[in-house]
Design a protein around this motif. Structure first.
Motif, PDB file in Angstrom:
ATOM      1  N   GLU A   1       0.846  -1.191   0.000  1.00  0.00           N
ATOM      2  CA  GLU A   1       0.000   0.000   0.000  1.00  0.00           C
ATOM      3  C   GLU A   1       0.877   1.235   0.000  1.00  0.00           C
ATOM      4  N   ASN A   2       0.463   2.240  -0.769  1.00  0.00           N
ATOM      5  CA  ASN A   2       1.125   3.534  -0.725  1.00  0.00           C
ATOM      6  C   ASN A   2       0.051   4.616  -0.769  1.00  0.00           C
ATOM      7  N   ALA A   3       0.486   5.856  -0.942  1.00  0.00           N
ATOM      8  CA  ALA A   3      -0.463   6.967  -0.905  1.00  0.00           C
ATOM      9  C   ALA A   3      -1.448   6.929  -2.055  1.00  0.00           C
ATOM     10  N   GLU A   4      -1.106   6.254  -3.148  1.00  0.00           N
ATOM     11  CA  GLU A   4      -1.960   6.248  -4.335  1.00  0.00           C
ATOM     12  C   GLU A   4      -2.917   5.068  -4.377  1.00  0.00           C
ATOM     13  N   GLY A   5      -2.515   3.952  -3.813  1.00  0.00           N
ATOM     14  CA  GLY A   5      -3.395   2.794  -3.907  1.00  0.00           C
ATOM     15  C   GLY A   5      -2.841   1.566  -3.213  1.00  0.00           C
ATOM     16  N   MET A   6      -3.375   0.410  -3.595  1.00  0.00           N
ATOM     17  CA  MET A   6      -3.010  -0.868  -2.982  1.00  0.00           C
ATOM     18  C   MET A   6      -2.796  -1.925  -4.045  1.00  0.00           C
ATOM     19  N   SER A   7      -2.016  -2.925  -3.695  1.00  0.00           N
ATOM     20  CA  SER A   7      -1.912  -4.141  -4.497  1.00  0.00           C
ATOM     21  C   SER A   7      -2.508  -5.270  -3.668  1.00  0.00           C
ATOM     22  N   LEU A   8      -3.479  -5.969  -4.248  1.00  0.00           N
ATOM     23  CA  LEU A   8      -4.259  -6.948  -3.478  1.00  0.00           C
ATOM     24  C   LEU A   8      -4.092  -8.351  -4.033  1.00  0.00           C
ATOM     25  N   LEU A   9      -4.194  -9.322  -3.151  1.00  0.00           N
ATOM     26  CA  LEU A   9      -4.178 -10.731  -3.516  1.00  0.00           C
ATOM     27  C   LEU A   9      -5.565 -11.289  -3.228  1.00  0.00           C
ATOM     28  N   ILE A  10      -6.282 -11.675  -4.268  1.00  0.00           N
ATOM     29  CA  ILE A  10      -7.689 -12.082  -4.148  1.00  0.00           C
ATOM     30  C   ILE A  10      -7.776 -13.580  -3.885  1.00  0.00           C
ATOM     31  N   PRO A  11      -8.498 -14.020  -2.860  1.00  0.00           N
ATOM     32  CA  PRO A  11      -8.638 -15.461  -2.617  1.00  0.00           C
ATOM     33  C   PRO A  11      -9.365 -16.146  -3.769  1.00  0.00           C
ATOM     34  N   THR A  12      -9.009 -17.385  -4.016  1.00  0.00           N
ATOM     35  CA  THR A  12      -9.578 -18.112  -5.157  1.00  0.00           C
ATOM     36  C   THR A  12     -11.049 -18.453  -4.970  1.00  0.00           C
ATOM     37  N   CYS A  13     -11.589 -18.260  -3.774  1.00  0.00           N
ATOM     38  CA  CYS A  13     -13.027 -18.494  -3.591  1.00  0.00           C
ATOM     39  C   CYS A  13     -13.844 -17.395  -4.267  1.00  0.00           C
ATOM     40  N   LYS A  14     -13.234 -16.239  -4.535  1.00  0.00           N
ATOM     41  CA  LYS A  14     -13.940 -15.119  -5.173  1.00  0.00           C
ATOM     42  C   LYS A  14     -13.586 -15.121  -6.665  1.00  0.00           C
ATOM     43  N   VAL A  15     -14.201 -16.039  -7.391  1.00  0.00           N
ATOM     44  CA  VAL A  15     -13.856 -16.227  -8.800  1.00  0.00           C
ATOM     45  C   VAL A  15     -14.254 -15.037  -9.660  1.00  0.00           C
ATOM     46  N   ASP A  16     -15.169 -14.198  -9.173  1.00  0.00           N
ATOM     47  CA  ASP A  16     -15.660 -13.086  -9.986  1.00  0.00           C
ATOM     48  C   ASP A  16     -14.906 -11.792  -9.728  1.00  0.00           C
ATOM     49  N   VAL A  17     -13.992 -11.788  -8.769  1.00  0.00           N
ATOM     50  CA  VAL A  17     -13.249 -10.560  -8.438  1.00  0.00           C
ATOM     51  C   VAL A  17     -11.905 -10.614  -9.146  1.00  0.00           C
ATOM     52  N   THR A  18     -11.815  -9.946 -10.293  1.00  0.00           N
ATOM     53  CA  THR A  18     -10.590  -9.976 -11.100  1.00  0.00           C
ATOM     54  C   THR A  18     -10.140  -8.591 -11.546  1.00  0.00           C
ATOM     55  N   ARG A  19     -10.954  -7.559 -11.303  1.00  0.00           N
ATOM     56  CA  ARG A  19     -10.634  -6.211 -11.776  1.00  0.00           C
ATOM     57  C   ARG A  19     -10.817  -5.208 -10.643  1.00  0.00           C
ATOM     58  N   GLU A  20     -10.328  -4.017 -10.886  1.00  0.00           N
ATOM     59  CA  GLU A  20     -10.440  -2.968  -9.885  1.00  0.00           C
ATOM     60  C   GLU A  20     -11.904  -2.679  -9.554  1.00  0.00           C
ATOM     61  N   CYS A  21     -12.772  -2.639 -10.578  1.00  0.00           N
ATOM     62  CA  CYS A  21     -14.185  -2.344 -10.330  1.00  0.00           C
ATOM     63  C   CYS A  21     -14.850  -3.446  -9.509  1.00  0.00           C
ATOM     64  N   ASP A  22     -14.372  -4.698  -9.653  1.00  0.00           N
ATOM     65  CA  ASP A  22     -14.922  -5.783  -8.835  1.00  0.00           C
ATOM     66  C   ASP A  22     -14.563  -5.581  -7.362  1.00  0.00           C
ATOM     67  N   VAL A  23     -13.337  -5.122  -7.121  1.00  0.00           N
ATOM     68  CA  VAL A  23     -12.921  -4.854  -5.748  1.00  0.00           C
ATOM     69  C   VAL A  23     -13.750  -3.718  -5.153  1.00  0.00           C
ATOM     70  N   VAL A  24     -14.015  -2.681  -5.957  1.00  0.00           N
ATOM     71  CA  VAL A  24     -14.843  -1.568  -5.484  1.00  0.00           C
ATOM     72  C   VAL A  24     -16.231  -2.066  -5.106  1.00  0.00           C
ATOM     73  N   GLU A  25     -16.765  -2.983  -5.888  1.00  0.00           N
ATOM     74  CA  GLU A  25     -18.081  -3.550  -5.562  1.00  0.00           C
ATOM     75  C   GLU A  25     -18.036  -4.285  -4.230  1.00  0.00           C
ATOM     76  N   GLU A  26     -16.958  -5.050  -3.975  1.00  0.00           N
ATOM     77  CA  GLU A  26     -16.818  -5.744  -2.700  1.00  0.00           C
ATOM     78  C   GLU A  26     -16.746  -4.737  -1.544  1.00  0.00           C
TER      79      GLU A  26
END
Length: 825
Positions: A454-479
């Motif tokens: 994480e820095n001042a601009e954003g984050m780098s995330l590791l998505i668990p494989t149980c969330k097969v539909d979370v693959t993009r930035e907009c999917d993370v925003v929805e979560e």
């Protein structure tokens, strides 16, 4: 999918009521359709108490009834007539008081009321075990131990459990929520993020299989790694198969699963607990002690657990032994390999199958199971071993099993967790306002999403494989948003406006204008699916079947291609209405048609937009009567001319210059008779209309005449006049009418007369009309007589005879020259 309230609370410590949990989950993106109270015994033994028989005497007018007085703890004994042969004074019994509902099925019951039996008053009923669903004995009333407390409610004495089930509507993108732990994860995330709690999932115990070993294990070979990316299994022996304990049976019944035996029940329990389907095989039925994951030849017969023989497709993934199939992978087990009460060795499977393969197999065979429901949405490939360990732990506890082999875990290409980078400014832009970064961190970590950096601009995330539909930035925003709460986003009450410019014509506005016009004229709008049957366009002279756009994963054979025409969907609608006895119909539809671009060659690297041709059309259908019969006039049948009038009205409303168009016999084979309206300069067909032929109607099982018109709406919009409409006052000077009776060849159409007339006189000629057609005496064979009227008008002055005669002479001359017309004397 049903979630048990009590079961859910085993994984998350919360004092939320079922209704509060309903609100929390619904506002976090899991819609709860219903909250239902569930009792292990229907009716909950309401008004049923522990009682003592004080006196028992034979009924004077019956050889089997007894007159009893019963103490129910109220101080006033009840008089009850009882027919049980084992009733006696001094017994502790179960008494159903007045108002008790005795259920004979899930929906049927009778209520205990005060009444008389053979003249004796009865104020309740002493019950047998089966009458209260407390057992199957009906030989006599239940006799309880002497220490049973009189007056205690039966629900307390028998420790009757009550629970609530939450009916969760699982959408295709929420495979992570198809279990109790999956739902509990959302509950934890919401409580931590919105309420500042510090909740964690309380994971249940599992068996330690790190040093599992043995020589009696089943071997496994995966021949289709693309269809089965991971296969985990273990062999158990000394298994004692029996009925499951009451706690396990109650849990399964609560969520709608019928208990079978302790081994099968454990696999279903783990399925509902963590969302991973398991399958238990009778290891003694695995020929060669070898499991092979493969496909079988086309139409191989296979008998499933329900006793039905099914013909397999060559694409169906199967779990086989060395001789035959044992299970349709991820969908349904086989009849021979299932676990029974005689089973002592079990091979336990926990696998990850290709979701597309499972979905297609499930649809092909019409089999919908709890396992296929989860597999086709995408299970977690990295939880198969944990689920296996959990099942082994329970089977060892409930069935005394011992481990007979090491864990088989075939996972050649591990599926990694997705890495998604998010930018805070883009996140806030999508949300609509900034939200606290701490809320974002809490929501993500509570959902098991790991923050790598994480820095001042954003984050780098590791998505668990149980969330097969979370693959993009907009999917993370929805979560983030569903956990943070959409209702926590402030809605700005300011109104902003901007100036915009759109090129004319406005296609939406023009479509609405024509829609309104047709609706005002008695037409009803229809909207059909863009998917239809491929067979409509096969061996059809009007369409090239090779240009059909086929669906890669069709829902059915009836919806396997994109439509090339609005015709057949409209006819389906007409036939459906006729079947409902609606015979008079006037319908229209605006819709798109789709074709492959014939100029796009296979393998060409061209944009997707150029591979396909998408065209907007307007279709009009008419069948039955235009006007119903009444006392004054008979019914008026729909005909070609009424349809043509509607078409011409649309052309006039769309300001089409009639001189640019010409009418010619239709080139479409679907018409018995009809015309095409084409542009003279480009020869492109603007509209085809006419009476559909018998073959087309028979193909659709339509027994009425249908008149049909099809506009190329995209072409019409391209040719819509861009010049603004100018308005003028009504002319002050009178119209003049002149008639000509013209003898013409039978092949000459009125449209050709119109064309010649309007091109001859563009200023004064206002209208041309046909008011009589004659063939007969005085008219040569192959000829006809058209009586045509011409309306002349000058907006600036009154026409005199000289001007009129000059125009008519010029018209007559051009008609004679261009159409070989002769004026009839």
């Amino acid at each position: 999918m049903k979630i048990s309230y009590k079961w859910l609370r085993e994984y998350v410590d919360t004092d939320l009521t079922p209704n509060e949990l309903d609100d929390l989950l619904t506002f976090s993106g899991l819609e709860i359709e219903d909250v239902e109270k569930v009792e292990s015994i229907k009716g909950g033994l309401e008004h049923v108490v522990i009682a003592q028989v004080l006196t028992c005497e034979p009924h004077p007018d019956s050889d089997h009834l007894h007159l009893t007085t019963v103490d129910v703890g109220t101080g006033t004994p009840l008089n009850i007539v009882c027919g049980a042969p084992n009733v006696a004074a001094g017994q502790k019994v179960v008494c159903a008081q007045i108002g008790t509902k005795i259920y004979t099925s899930d929906t049927e019951f009778y209520e205990i009321k005060k009444g008389k039996l053979r003249g004796a008053v009865s104020e309740g009923m002493l019950c047998a075990a089966d009458e209260l669903q407390l057992g199957s004995d009906h030989a006599g009333i239940m006799v309880l131990p002497d220490d049973a407390p009189v007056g205690m409610p039966a629900k307390e004495y028998f420790h009757l459990e009550e629970d609530y089930t939450l009916e969760v509507a699982i959408t295709a993108n929420r495979s992570d929520a198809t279990s109790h732990i999956g739902v509990a994860r959302d509950v934890v995330a919401v409580l931590n993020t919105r309420n500042g709690a510090d909740k964690h999932i309380q994971w249940p115990p599992v068996a330690d299989l790190s040093d599992a070993q043995g020589k009696n294990g089943v071997r496994v070979t995966v021949e289709e790694p693309d269809l089965c990316p991971r296969y985990t299994g273990i062999t158990l022996e000394n298994v004692h198969v029996a009925d499951s304990p009451e706690w396990l049976q109650n849990k399964l019944r609560t969520v709608g699963i019928r208990p079978i035996n302790n081994v099968v029940d454990v696999t279903n329990f783990v399925l509902m607990e963590v969302g991973q389907p398991l399958h238990a095989f009778n290891a003694d039925m695995i020929t060669g002690n070898h499991v092979i994951v493969r496909t079988l030849p086309q139409d191989t017969p296979f008998v499933t657990l329900d006793g039905v023989e099914r013909k397999l497709d060559r694409r169906d993934l199967m779990i086989c032994n060395e001789q035959e199939g044992m299970c349709i992978a991820g969908v349904f087990g086989g009849e021979k390999s299932g676990v029974t009460h005689n089973t002592t060795r079990v091979f336990l499977e926990s696998a990850y199958f290709n979701p597309v393969s499972i979905r297609k197999t499930s649809k092909r065979h019409g089999l919908k199971t709890d396992a296929s429901f989860r597999y086709e949405r995408g299970c977690d490939p990295n939880i198969t071993r944990w689920a296996l360990q959990r099942a082994v732990y329970l089977i060892k506890e409930l069935a005394g099993a011992t481990v007979a082999s090491e864990v088989v875990d075939i996972y050649p290409n591990p599926i990694p967790k997705a890495i998604v980078d998010i930018n805070f400014q883009r996140v806030f832009s999508l949300i609509g306002q900034p939200i606290p970064l701490e809320a974002i961190r809490t929501a993500l970590t509570s959902l098991d999403i790991e923050i790598v950096s994480e820095n001042a601009e954003g984050m780098s995330l590791l998505i668990p494989t149980c969330k097969v539909d979370v693959t993009r930035e907009c999917d993370v925003v929805e979560e983030i948003m569903r956990i943070y709460g959409y209702n926590n986003i402030h809605v700005d009450e300011r109104i902003s406006s901007s100036l915009s410019f759109s090129t004319k014509p406005n296609p939406v506005k023009l479509q609405n204008v024509v829609s309104d016009m047709l609706t005002y004229n008695g037409f009803s709008e229809i909207m059909n699916n863009s998917l239809t049957k491929a067979e409509y366009f096969e061996n059809n002279p009007d369409f090239d079947s090779s240009r059909s756009i086929h669906i890669l994963n069709p829902l059915s054979k009836e919806l396997n291609v994109m439509r090339q025409s609005l015709l057949y969907c409209g006819l389906e609608c007409i036939v459906r209405n006729i079947n409902y006895k609606i015979h008079d119909q006037k319908l229209y539809e605006f819709g798109r048609t789709y074709q492959l671009n014939p100029d796009a060659k296979p393998g060409d690297d061209i944009p997707v937009t150029k591979k396909y041709i998408e065209t907007q059309h307007l279709s009009i259908f008419m069948t039955g009567d235009m006007e119903p019969e009444n006392w004054k006039t008979p019914a008026t049948h729909t005909d070609f001319y009424f349809l043509k009038a509607q078409v011409m009205n649309i052309l006039h409303r769309m300001r089409m210059n009639i001189t640019r168009l010409q009418f010619q016999p239709t080139a479409l084979h679907c018409f018995a008779e009809g015309i095409d309206i084409v542009f003279r300069d480009s020869h492109k067909t603007l509209c085809s209309l006419g009476l559909l032929n018998r073959d087309t109607l028979k193909r659709m099982d339509c027994k009425q005449q249908v008149f049909y018109a099809d506009f190329d709406w995209s072409l019409l919009l391209k040719n819509y006049p861009t010049k603004e409409v100018t308005y003028a006052e009504i002319p002050k000077y009178p119209e003049v009418r002149r008639d000509l009776a013209l003898i013409l060849d039978n092949k000459v159409t009125f449209a050709e007369i119109e064309q010649v007339a309007y091109s001859t006189e563009k200023k004064l000629l206002k209208r041309v009309s046909l008011f009589d057609v004659y063939k007969g005496k005085g008219i040569a064979e192959g000829m006809k007589s058209y009586a045509v009227s011409f309306i002349l008008q000058d907006k600036d002055k009154t026409l005199n005879d000289k001007q009129i005669e000059a125009v008519m002479a010029k018209l007559q001359k051009n008609l004679e020259t261009q159409l070989n017309a002769k004026v009839r004397q």
